[in-house]
Design a protein around this motif. Structure first.
Motif, mmCIF file in Angstrom:
data_model
loop_
_atom_site.group_PDB
_atom_site.id
_atom_site.type_symbol
_atom_site.label_atom_id
_atom_site.label_comp_id
_atom_site.label_asym_id
_atom_site.label_seq_id
_atom_site.Cartn_x
_atom_site.Cartn_y
_atom_site.Cartn_z
ATOM 1 N N LEU A 178 -4.972 -0.107 -8.539
ATOM 2 C CA LEU A 178 -3.535 -0.038 -8.300
ATOM 3 C C LEU A 178 -2.993 1.391 -8.325
ATOM 4 C CD1 LEU A 178 -2.263 -3.195 -10.230
ATOM 5 C CD2 LEU A 178 -3.042 -2.989 -7.869
ATOM 6 N N PRO A 179 -3.536 2.308 -9.156
ATOM 7 C CA PRO A 179 -3.029 3.690 -9.135
ATOM 8 C C PRO A 179 -3.178 4.383 -7.781
ATOM 9 C CG PRO A 179 -4.257 3.299 -11.163
ATOM 10 C CD PRO A 179 -4.475 2.100 -10.287
ATOM 11 N N GLU A 180 -4.060 3.870 -6.911
ATOM 12 C CA GLU A 180 -4.211 4.470 -5.585
ATOM 13 C C GLU A 180 -2.902 4.417 -4.797
ATOM 14 O OE1 GLU A 180 -6.891 5.961 -3.998
ATOM 15 O OE2 GLU A 180 -7.842 5.958 -5.987
ATOM 16 N N MET A 181 -2.035 3.432 -5.106
ATOM 17 C CA MET A 181 -0.750 3.324 -4.418
ATOM 18 C C MET A 181 0.130 4.536 -4.721
ATOM 19 S SD MET A 181 -0.014 -0.737 -5.039
ATOM 20 C CE MET A 181 1.507 -0.776 -4.079
ATOM 21 N N ILE A 182 -0.010 5.094 -5.928
ATOM 22 C CA ILE A 182 0.809 6.238 -6.320
ATOM 23 C C ILE A 182 0.495 7.450 -5.442
ATOM 24 C CG2 ILE A 182 1.333 7.832 -8.222
ATOM 25 C CD1 ILE A 182 0.672 5.514 -10.143
ATOM 26 N N HIS A 185 0.853 -1.179 0.000
ATOM 27 C CA HIS A 185 0.000 0.000 0.000
ATOM 28 C C HIS A 185 0.895 1.237 0.000
ATOM 29 C CE1 HIS A 185 0.991 0.010 4.305
ATOM 30 N NE2 HIS A 185 0.610 -1.239 4.318
ATOM 31 N N GLY A 186 0.450 2.260 -0.699
ATOM 32 C CA GLY A 186 1.196 3.511 -0.738
ATOM 33 C C GLY A 186 2.517 3.402 -1.483
ATOM 34 N N HIS A 187 3.347 4.435 -1.287
ATOM 35 C CA HIS A 187 4.632 4.491 -1.977
ATOM 36 C C HIS A 187 5.562 3.367 -1.537
ATOM 37 C CE1 HIS A 187 3.550 9.012 -2.158
ATOM 38 N NE2 HIS A 187 3.101 8.396 -3.227
ATOM 39 N N SER A 188 5.504 2.998 -0.263
ATOM 40 C CA SER A 188 6.363 1.904 0.203
ATOM 41 C C SER A 188 5.971 0.595 -0.461
ATOM 42 C CB SER A 188 6.294 1.773 1.728
ATOM 43 O OG SER A 188 4.987 1.414 2.149
ATOM 44 N N GLY A 189 4.691 0.417 -0.774
ATOM 45 C CA GLY A 189 4.255 -0.782 -1.478
ATOM 46 C C GLY A 189 4.838 -0.851 -2.881
ATOM 47 N N ILE A 190 4.880 0.305 -3.562
ATOM 48 C CA ILE A 190 5.495 0.355 -4.893
ATOM 49 C C ILE A 190 6.976 0.019 -4.789
ATOM 50 C CG2 ILE A 190 6.055 1.856 -6.836
ATOM 51 C CD1 ILE A 190 3.488 3.415 -6.201
ATOM 52 N N ALA A 191 7.638 0.584 -3.766
ATOM 53 C CA ALA A 191 9.061 0.313 -3.572
ATOM 54 C C ALA A 191 9.310 -1.173 -3.325
ATOM 55 C CB ALA A 191 9.587 1.146 -2.406
ATOM 56 N N ARG A 192 8.436 -1.805 -2.565
ATOM 57 C CA ARG A 192 8.616 -3.236 -2.286
ATOM 58 C C ARG A 192 8.431 -4.074 -3.553
ATOM 59 N NH1 ARG A 192 9.327 -4.608 2.762
ATOM 60 N NH2 ARG A 192 8.877 -3.105 4.407
ATOM 61 N N LEU A 193 7.499 -3.687 -4.383
ATOM 62 C CA LEU A 193 7.333 -4.414 -5.643
ATOM 63 C C LEU A 193 8.567 -4.265 -6.533
ATOM 64 C CD1 LEU A 193 3.605 -3.687 -6.603
ATOM 65 C CD2 LEU A 193 4.600 -5.893 -5.996
ATOM 66 N N LEU A 194 9.114 -3.059 -6.581
ATOM 67 C CA LEU A 194 10.322 -2.843 -7.371
ATOM 68 C C LEU A 194 11.485 -3.665 -6.821
ATOM 69 C CD1 LEU A 194 10.066 1.021 -7.964
ATOM 70 C CD2 LEU A 194 9.615 -0.799 -9.616
ATOM 71 N N GLY A 230 -0.430 7.193 -2.418
ATOM 72 C CA GLY A 230 -0.170 6.826 -1.029
ATOM 73 C C GLY A 230 -1.238 5.985 -0.377
ATOM 74 N N GLY A 231 -2.219 5.497 -1.152
ATOM 75 C CA GLY A 231 -3.324 4.750 -0.573
ATOM 76 C C GLY A 231 -3.220 3.254 -0.751
ATOM 77 N N SER A 232 -4.304 2.576 -0.368
ATOM 78 C CA SER A 232 -4.399 1.131 -0.517
ATOM 79 C C SER A 232 -4.977 0.795 -1.880
ATOM 80 C CB SER A 232 -5.297 0.548 0.575
ATOM 81 O OG SER A 232 -5.622 -0.809 0.290
ATOM 82 N N PRO A 233 -4.466 -0.272 -2.529
ATOM 83 C CA PRO A 233 -5.033 -0.664 -3.820
ATOM 84 C C PRO A 233 -6.391 -1.341 -3.704
ATOM 85 C CG PRO A 233 -3.338 -2.213 -3.175
ATOM 86 C CD PRO A 233 -3.333 -1.117 -2.139
ATOM 87 N N VAL A 234 -6.776 -1.729 -2.478
ATOM 88 C CA VAL A 234 -8.092 -2.329 -2.249
ATOM 89 C C VAL A 234 -9.032 -1.217 -1.793
ATOM 90 C CG1 VAL A 234 -9.403 -4.113 -1.038
ATOM 91 C CG2 VAL A 234 -6.982 -4.484 -1.564
ATOM 92 N N VAL A 235 -10.044 -0.950 -2.603
ATOM 93 C CA VAL A 235 -10.860 0.261 -2.414
ATOM 94 C C VAL A 235 -12.342 -0.090 -2.409
ATOM 95 C CG1 VAL A 235 -11.476 2.489 -3.434
ATOM 96 C CG2 VAL A 235 -9.114 1.687 -3.550
ATOM 97 N N TYR A 236 -13.088 0.574 -1.530
ATOM 98 C CA TYR A 236 -14.550 0.509 -1.574
ATOM 99 C C TYR A 236 -15.037 1.613 -2.503
ATOM 100 C CZ TYR A 236 -19.428 1.060 -0.177
ATOM 101 O OH TYR A 236 -20.789 1.185 -0.186
#
Length: 595
Positions: A360-364, A212-221, A366-372
């Motif tokens: 998934l763009p919600e991570m950019i 989730h968020g920017h750290s989630g993107i970093a972890r995927l990278l 800073g949010g969670s990719p799982v959204v209501y």
């Protein structure tokens, strides 16, 4: 996730080799014995962890060794060349900096390991099979076979965010024969677990706790960079196989919806052995959700697969009783949707397209990719079981309806309706995202009119009887047909389970069985009485459930008569059984046909 308790309870973990101990608070310390993987032996490390009092984190009283699961891969440390070693060091340094940065900000409860794996949600070591367990009462003679239940059991102590759903899969098995019982629990040896064990640390990103968020993107990278340098293999799945289990075509399959199933064998002694990742003899090329359905009449297996990245976002397929797969039916969806469960009837599959979606763009931002998505209207798709494409699907809207699980569905031709039984959950995304509103899970009857394209929904129980009901089943011999009873976990105080309810789906009458003071369990499994004959009622059978006593930290398996709702037998277990997910029962007859 758990209530406060004395800080004297300690936990045992396999300690990640590169991570430092993490402060949990600023109060008197508790000594925790951790074990650090070593290729030659286990090296004990004693450390002091600061635990606040009172605290959410209350791990087991006993301090038992957390053994690394034994297999042919144990201790197979990777052999890297100079470039790989340099890349590993650089990427580890980046990860350490990322973890340090994350610790500067408080984690939400839905990703805080001190909340998510506190108390009896905490992991346990593997336990080899143990026979002739103490029994109070008498095990009914018709119970012959193996009860297995899946659950999340992280091998390594989390170094960052962790959701309960992120843990490695572990199966607990109780085998019955001639009035006696044995017990074993083993990790499902996923490709992910084997690689992490060989590396001596968690290295695969955690789908809910970390992405989730920017750290989630970093972890995927980081994850894919390690793959590029050959430091790990992400080409053959990253699933944890911790959610569902199904026995089909001579195989016990352990599943999570982010991967293929894993085939687990049950030995004649009651042990569990992972045979490997199972693709149905190279027929299954995609992931499969954790709740496939076995039709009790045809013996076929029906399943879905969803993709959060690219279209088609959803596929439907089935397997013949002998394991032959049908072509995929691509279901048209505008966006990827959380689809944990679905239902079957005699002639149709019922597909929920609800308001919890993946963005998934919600991570950019800073949010969670799982959204209501409150702008989206929930709906159910009705598709003929043997459809060759999605042209015949009928969509029926069901506003503001989110069912994480569907317990059954059936056809009522006289009114041209499909009746769906599920627990409607609000807030819909509360399992994944932190919110202040209390969770409610209302057992509901949803009627989908195929002629008018409209739906109705009503709570099955009276308002005065309302309790949160989650995890359970109907008589599996009647799945997809009209059923009178459902057996569901009483998820109170949430997320613990204080007992189970037998609900009359026609009248709304509720009969409750409570495990006892400071005793909590999980999903109740209904086992039909195979000796009862054709004249037995739908509820003729027994309820099996693992139960944990939080006052003395012991666990048992309770067997309850489903007609009388009285305890028939209790089996004392040699290991604590954490609260977990879903289970099934495999008869002796079916076990004899195991592949």
């Amino acid at each position: 996730m758990a209530s406060s308790a004395p800080a004297s309870r300690s936990s045992t973990w396999v300690k990640p080799t590169i991570s430092s101990s993490r402060e949990l608070g600023s109060c008197p310390s508790s000594s925790i014995s951790l074990y650090k993987p070593n290729r030659k032996k286990h090296q004990e490390i004693s450390c002091s962890v600061q635990i606040p009092t009172p605290t959410i984190l209350h791990l087991p009283k006993q301090s038992s060794t957390y053994e690394i699961p034994s297999s042919g891969d144990t201790g197979n440390a990777p052999r890297w060349n100079f470039i790989q070693k340099a890349a590993a060091s650089a990427l580890d340094a980046v990860e350490e900096a990322l973890v340090a940065r994350e610790k500067e900000h408080p984690l939400p409860k839905t990703a805080d390991p001190r909340v998510q794996i506190a108390g009896n949600f905490a992991p346990v070591p593997e336990h080899p099979v143990q026979h002739n367990l103490p029994v109070t009462g008498e095990i009914p003679d018709c119970i012959r076979g193996v009860y297995v239940r899946n659950g999340a059991n992280p091998l390594y102590e989390p170094v960052a965010g962790h959701h309960f759903f992120d843990g490695d899969g572990m199966i607990h098995a109780v085998k019955f024969h001639g009035g006696t019982a044995s017990y074993a629990c083993r990790f499902t040896e996923t490709i992910r677990l084997v690689q992490e064990r060989n590396l001596g640390r968690p290295i695969f990103p955690k789908a809910i706790g970390e992405l989730h968020g920017h750290s989630g993107i970093a972890r995927l990278l980081l994850f894919y960079a390690r793959g590029i340098f050959g430091l790990l293999d992400h080409r053959h799945g990253a699933g944890v196989a911790n959610a569902g289990v199904v026995y089909f075509n001579g195989r016990l399959l352990a599943m999570s919806e982010d991967d293929l199933p894993y085939h687990v064998r049950i030995t004649s002694s009651g042990e569990l052995k992972t045979a490997g990742r199972y693709d149905f003899d190279a027929q299954l090329k995609t992931t499969m959700i954790a709740h496939p359905k076995v039709d009790p009449v045809s013996g076929e297996l029906f399943a879905l697969s969803y993709d959060v990245v690219q279209k088609p976002y959803l596929r439907y397929f089935r397997f013949s009783p002998s394991g032959e797969k049908s072509p995929d039916v691509e279901i048209p969806l505008c966006e990827p949707t959380m689809m944990h469960d679905f239902a079957i009837t005699e002639n149709f599959v019922v597909i929920p397209d609800q308001q919890v979606v993946f963005k998934l763009p919600e991570m950019i931002s800073g949010g969670s990719p799982v959204v209501y998505d409150k702008k989206k209207k929930s709906r159910f798709g009705i598709l003929p079981k043997y459809a060759k494409d999605a042209s015949g699907i009928k969509w029926v809207e069901a506003p503001d309806c989110f069912c994480f699980h569907l317990w059954n569905a059936w056809e009522e031709p006289e009114s041209n309706e499909i009746v769906v039984i599920g627990s409607c959950m609000t807030p819909a995304d509360s399992i994944f995202n932190e919110c202040e509103e209390n969770l409610e899970s209302v057992l509901s009857e949803i009627r989908l009119n195929l002629k008018t394209g409209k739906s109705t929904r009503r709570p099955i129980m009276r308002e005065t009887d309302q309790v949160n009901l989650e995890a359970g089943m109907v008589n599996r011999n009647m799945l997809g047909r009209k059923t009178q009873y459902a057996y569901l976990a009483i998820a109170e105080p949430w997320p613990k389970v204080s007992g189970f309810a037998k609900v009359d789906l026609f009248s709304g009458e509720v009969k409750k069985y409570i495990y006892g003071e400071e005793k909590y369990g999980g999903e109740p499994l209904f086992l039909p009485n195979s000796n009862a004959g054709a004249g037995a009622g739908e509820d003729g059978g027994y309820i099996l459930s693992f139960v944990h006593d939080e006052s003395d930290w012991n666990s048992e398996l309770q067997i309850v008569n489903a007609v009388t709702m009285k305890l028939e037998a209790s089996i004392e277990l040699p290991s604590r059984v954490p609260y977990g997910f879903h289970g099934t029962f495999i008869s002796e007859k079916d076990l004899s046909k195991q592949v």
